[in-house]
Design a protein around this motif. Sequence first.
Motif, mmCIF file in Angstrom:
data_model
loop_
_atom_site.group_PDB
_atom_site.id
_atom_site.type_symbol
_atom_site.label_atom_id
_atom_site.label_comp_id
_atom_site.label_asym_id
_atom_site.label_seq_id
_atom_site.Cartn_x
_atom_site.Cartn_y
_atom_site.Cartn_z
ATOM 1 N N VAL A 96 0.873 -1.187 0.000
ATOM 2 C CA VAL A 96 0.000 0.000 0.000
ATOM 3 C C VAL A 96 0.904 1.229 0.000
ATOM 4 C CG1 VAL A 96 -1.746 1.299 1.279
ATOM 5 C CG2 VAL A 96 -1.906 -1.204 1.147
ATOM 6 N N THR A 113 -4.418 6.317 -0.892
ATOM 7 C CA THR A 113 -3.407 5.276 -1.101
ATOM 8 C C THR A 113 -3.892 4.298 -2.169
ATOM 9 O OG1 THR A 113 -4.368 3.928 0.644
ATOM 10 C CG2 THR A 113 -2.576 5.413 1.287
ATOM 11 N N ASP A 181 1.257 -1.874 4.569
ATOM 12 C CA ASP A 181 1.084 -0.451 4.288
ATOM 13 C C ASP A 181 2.409 0.261 4.524
ATOM 14 O OD1 ASP A 181 0.440 2.213 4.126
ATOM 15 O OD2 ASP A 181 -1.341 2.073 5.411
ATOM 16 N N SER A 220 -7.844 -1.362 6.920
ATOM 17 C CA SER A 220 -8.010 -2.267 5.795
ATOM 18 C C SER A 220 -9.304 -3.039 6.024
ATOM 19 C CB SER A 220 -6.820 -3.226 5.746
ATOM 20 O OG SER A 220 -6.759 -3.897 4.517
#
Length: 317
Positions: A96, A113, A181, A220
């Motif tokens: 991410v 993102t 991420d 998420s």
Amino acid sequence: MKHSYPQYIDYPQQETALSLWRGGDLVVIPTETVYGLGADAHNGEAVAKIYALKSRPSFNPLIAHVASATIAQRYGVWNDWAETLSRFWPGPLTLVLRHAGGISDLARAGGETVALRVPNHPATLALLQAFNGPIAAPSANQSGRISPTTPQHVREEFGAACPLIIEGGACEIGLESTVVDISGDAPVLLRAGAITREMLEKALGQPLAQSLATQGELKSPGMLASHYAPQKPLRLHATHAEAGEGLLAFGHAPHAEVIEQLSEHKNLNEAAANLFAALRRLDANPKLQRIACMPIPATGIGEAINDRLSRAAARKE
Ligand code: TXA
Ligand code: MG
């Protein structure tokens, strides 16, 4: 387990898949993790068809699949962590990054993102290369259900509405990709997978930060507690099966009416590859009311297996 993926797709099928994508339609693609329901990630209307077919909540963003790290750099803002972790590509790792442009709002669920991955499957890599762009692809299942690891699973999910499937054999890994991420101040593990926490920390030379979801914020949405779920109740850490229960076994199994062996010799990779197909068979067996699962160690890919099992066991509202 030996895997022999078809090494290529025949030319007419490749042309059909490309023209479906270019025309804003869906094509199911094989990957080494699970089958994906793919559409042109540039094209919001095409991506909308994914959400509609899966009944997926549109706040849950999708992974954009590309043919190489070089192509990924067009869509995600690259940094040192990306440079390091992209060495796992092609492979079961999703990064991410801050969005650099080009991926539709809907595929990102409106966020700043973007999730990017280079899948490791010869047929899909060839197709992505020929497409020369990003393909948004969630797992090819109804939202909240078990991810498909064979073309037959995909047909069971979508029935008559099933799009073209590029048949690429049984998925070698069988669990969805690891999601990390790296768009913020520290790398965060959002979803455990075959690229394990240990592998990531070793490559990065630093520990992964605690996931925000465990701190109470939903970063998420795929981390929703109830996910990857069979219809039947699932009981974890079982030492035996009770009446009406099918047993998901790991290693030597006690007597049970129906047993699905994940790995006789307690091989975690083999268990991961067998998990979703075994869950589906137990779920579909009319003799059973419930599923009981033996304990599986949480080391290496075992963290991802236990993550999926606990979501499968979480009762829905
Ligand atoms: O192995 C896989 O990752 C498979 C194959 C097809 O590549 N795909 C897959 O996609 O599992 P999906 O949509 O079922 O799961 C993607 C996960 C979800 O948990 C989603 O919330 C998260 O990635 N995700 C996607 N974009 C994100 C973003 N920008 N920020 C945080 N999480 C994101
Ligand atoms: Mg999914």
